[in-house]
Design an enzyme around this catalytic site. Structure first.
Site, PDB file in Angstrom:
ATOM      1  CG  ASN A 203      60.552 106.237 -28.568  1.00 30.38           C
ATOM      2  OD1 ASN A 203      61.530 105.621 -28.984  1.00 30.38           O
ATOM      3  ND2 ASN A 203      59.523 106.567 -29.341  1.00 30.38           N
TER       4      ASN A 203
ATOM      5  CB  THR B  27      93.797 145.956 -17.734  1.00 31.97           C
ATOM      6  OG1 THR B  27      94.659 147.091 -17.806  1.00 31.97           O
ATOM      7  CG2 THR B  27      93.159 145.915 -16.350  1.00 31.97           C
ATOM      8  CG  HIS B  28      94.261 146.477 -22.179  1.00 34.59           C
ATOM      9  ND1 HIS B  28      93.215 146.492 -23.079  1.00 34.59           N
ATOM     10  CD2 HIS B  28      93.904 147.333 -21.183  1.00 34.59           C
ATOM     11  CE1 HIS B  28      92.279 147.338 -22.656  1.00 34.59           C
ATOM     12  NE2 HIS B  28      92.674 147.855 -21.508  1.00 34.59           N
TER      13      HIS B  28
ATOM     14  CB  SER C  35     111.536 119.326 -26.522  1.00 32.57           C
ATOM     15  OG  SER C  35     112.079 119.177 -27.816  1.00 32.57           O
TER      16      SER C  35
ATOM     17  CG  ASN D   8     107.351 121.808 -23.908  1.00 32.47           C
ATOM     18  OD1 ASN D   8     107.956 122.870 -23.843  1.00 32.47           O
ATOM     19  ND2 ASN D   8     107.632 120.867 -24.788  1.00 32.47           N
TER      20      ASN D   8
ATOM     21  CD  GLU E 207     101.415 123.911 -24.240  1.00 30.57           C
ATOM     22  OE1 GLU E 207     102.152 124.822 -24.569  1.00 30.57           O
ATOM     23  OE2 GLU E 207     101.732 122.708 -24.362  1.00 30.57           O
TER      24      GLU E 207
END
Ligand code: ARG
Length: 468
Positions: A117, A162-163, A284, A292, A297
């Site tokens: 332990n 922003t946003h 791809s 890619n 990702e």
């Protein structure tokens, strides 16, 4: 197999009359994953043996035998020749058994005044300490890569968002330095975790301490711990340090994930702000035109599993009464996978950042297209005596006129601007330039190129002073 197991089973229990079923054996064994603690298990055992000798519980000859045997075991492990046995449950029993095979009775004396332990708690702390140091180094390299790129792009103008809507122009260097701030905090979180983890559990034995006259401080010194865990029950059952590490790792990966998300957006042909080196991308199998951004990702995806490991550990601990419970064996896989994920991600990212190609023209064009200097025109009008709200209103009007005409604010004629607000003069055009806008934000923390260079300098100084 049964034979071998029977031997081991004798070691801890004459009470059981038959071997554990194979499935249960596989279920309870941890050797498949905890064998990676071998180096630390040996280090801990050597420090323990040294102490046993120092307090008179182990002869010099036995100590030497143990040291020699452990050296051989380390070599076997390093060379992949060590014969790990599931029957021996975990890394601790495997090594102890091999030691006894090699050196006889001295090996059997090693476990005096110790339990698995406090042994396992020590091993993980030693492992985590080395891991934290490695992560610290990698965070340093990543910050260096970001700082280098930021310095090269102290003057490069891009739209700030922003946003995800164009807000005000910023310099790309300033944007990158935001990540340096994040990774710098991550590094201090790791150092902070190290301070609390760097204490010695050994001596707690199973849970209550031991009746032998041990010297815990000596073991702590030998192993480079800052001190000992001061309560034996806590020493064997605490896994705060593991949770803390996973929390710090989850925050770190969140930062990596946000950066990844930006890289993916910036690399989209629709945006086209950057290109990543080919070696971080794939094509791809069906669409020949594709390149890619797989690495960012994946990093974004792997953040999910690190977050999951944090929740695993928190859940693992929440119902455990004191002191040690076998539940704790489940701490290792989340911990190891967290460390592996973070280390591999950081290793790749330092290189990936260095391989970013910046398309400054596209960035500039995007900043010029989004009325990003509208706030600057409002600030100009405030300097001409208008109240900010009135200035805001006038500029909103001007944006509408420009938007209808599909031109930028700077392309409206003075007559058009004055029709909206008579206070506007020829000098307003200077306020509408992208360069003027970023240069005017010239204070600590602002986006001005001069401030980016100062931030780069501060970061370099800080990085030079952080110890590994
Ligand atoms: N393999 C165990 C773990 O990882 C070691 C400690 C086991 N102790 C015990 N009493 N069963 O936690």
């Amino acid at each position: 197999m049964t034979d071998q197991f029977a031997k081991k089973s004798e070691a801890w229990s004459a009470r059981f009359s038959e071997p554990v079923a194979d499935l249960v054996k596989r279920y309870t064994a941890s050797v498949d994953f905890d064998k990676r603690l071998a180096r630390f298990d040996i280090e801990g055992s050597l420090a323990h043996a040294d102490m046993l000798h120092a307090v008179g519980l182990l002869s010099a000859t036995d100590l030497q035998s143990i040291q020699g045997g452990m050296q051989q075991i380390q070599t076997e492990v390093d060379q992949g020749r060590f014969n790990w046995s599931l029957d021996l449950e975990d890394v601790h029993l495997n090594i102890e058994k091999r030691l006894t095979d090699l050196v006889g009775d001295a090996g059997k004396r090693l476990h005096t005044a110790r339990s698995r332990n406090d042994q396992v708690a020590t091993d993980i702390r030693l492992w985590l300490r080395a891991t934290l140091d490695e992560i610290g180094e990698l965070l340093r390299s990543l910050q260096h890569a970001l700082v280098d790129l930021a310095e090269r792009h102290a003057d490069t103008i891009m739209p700030g968002f922003t946003h995800l809507q164009v807000a005000q122009p910023v310099t790309f260097g300033h944007h990158l330095m935001a990540y340096v701030e994040m990774f710098s905090r991550d590094a201090t979180r790791m150092q902070d975790c190290r301070r609390r983890a760097n204490r010695l559990p050994l001596g707690a034995a199973a849970l209550a301490g031991t009746s032998y006259p041990i010297d815990r401080e000596r073991v702590a010194r030998t192993l480079g711990f800052d001190g000992v865990c001061e309560n034996s029950l806590d020493a064997v059952s605490d896994r705060d340090f593991a949770i803390e590490f996973c929390a710090a790792a989850a925050i770190l990966m969140t930062h990596v994930s946000r950066l990844s998300e930006e890289l993916v957006i910036w690399m989209s042909p629709r945006v086209g702000f950057i290109d990543l080196a080919d070696r971080f991308c794939t094509g791809s199998s069906i669409m020949p035109q594709k390149k890619n951004p797989d690495v960012p990702e994946l990093a974004r995806g792997k953040t999910g599993r690190v977050n999951g490991h944090l929740v695993s550990l928190l859940t693992l601990m929440k119902g455990q009464p004191l002191a040690y419970n076998k539940d704790n064996q489940e701490d290792k896989e989340p911990l190891f996978d967290t460390a592996d994920t973070v280390i591999n991600t950081l290793r790749i990212f330092a290189d990936l950042v260095g391989g970013i190609t910046v398309k400054a023209d596209r960035m500039r064009q995007a900043a010029a297209e989004g009325f990003s200097t509208a706030t600057d025109l409002a600030d100009y009008l405030v300097r001409k005596g208008l109240a900010f709200r009135d200035a805001h209103e006038a500029v909103a009007h001007a944006v509408r006129v420009a938007s209808d005409a599909q031109v930028d604010l700077a392309h409206l004629s003075l007559a058009q601007l004055q029709a909206i607000c008579p206070a506007i003069g020829e000098d307003a055009y200077a306020a509408l330039t992208l360069e003027g806008s970023v240069q005017s934000r010239n204070h600590l923390g602002g986006t001005a190129p001069q401030q980016v260079r100062a931030a780069v300098l501060r970061a370099r100084q800080r990085l030079a002073h952080v110890q590994g």
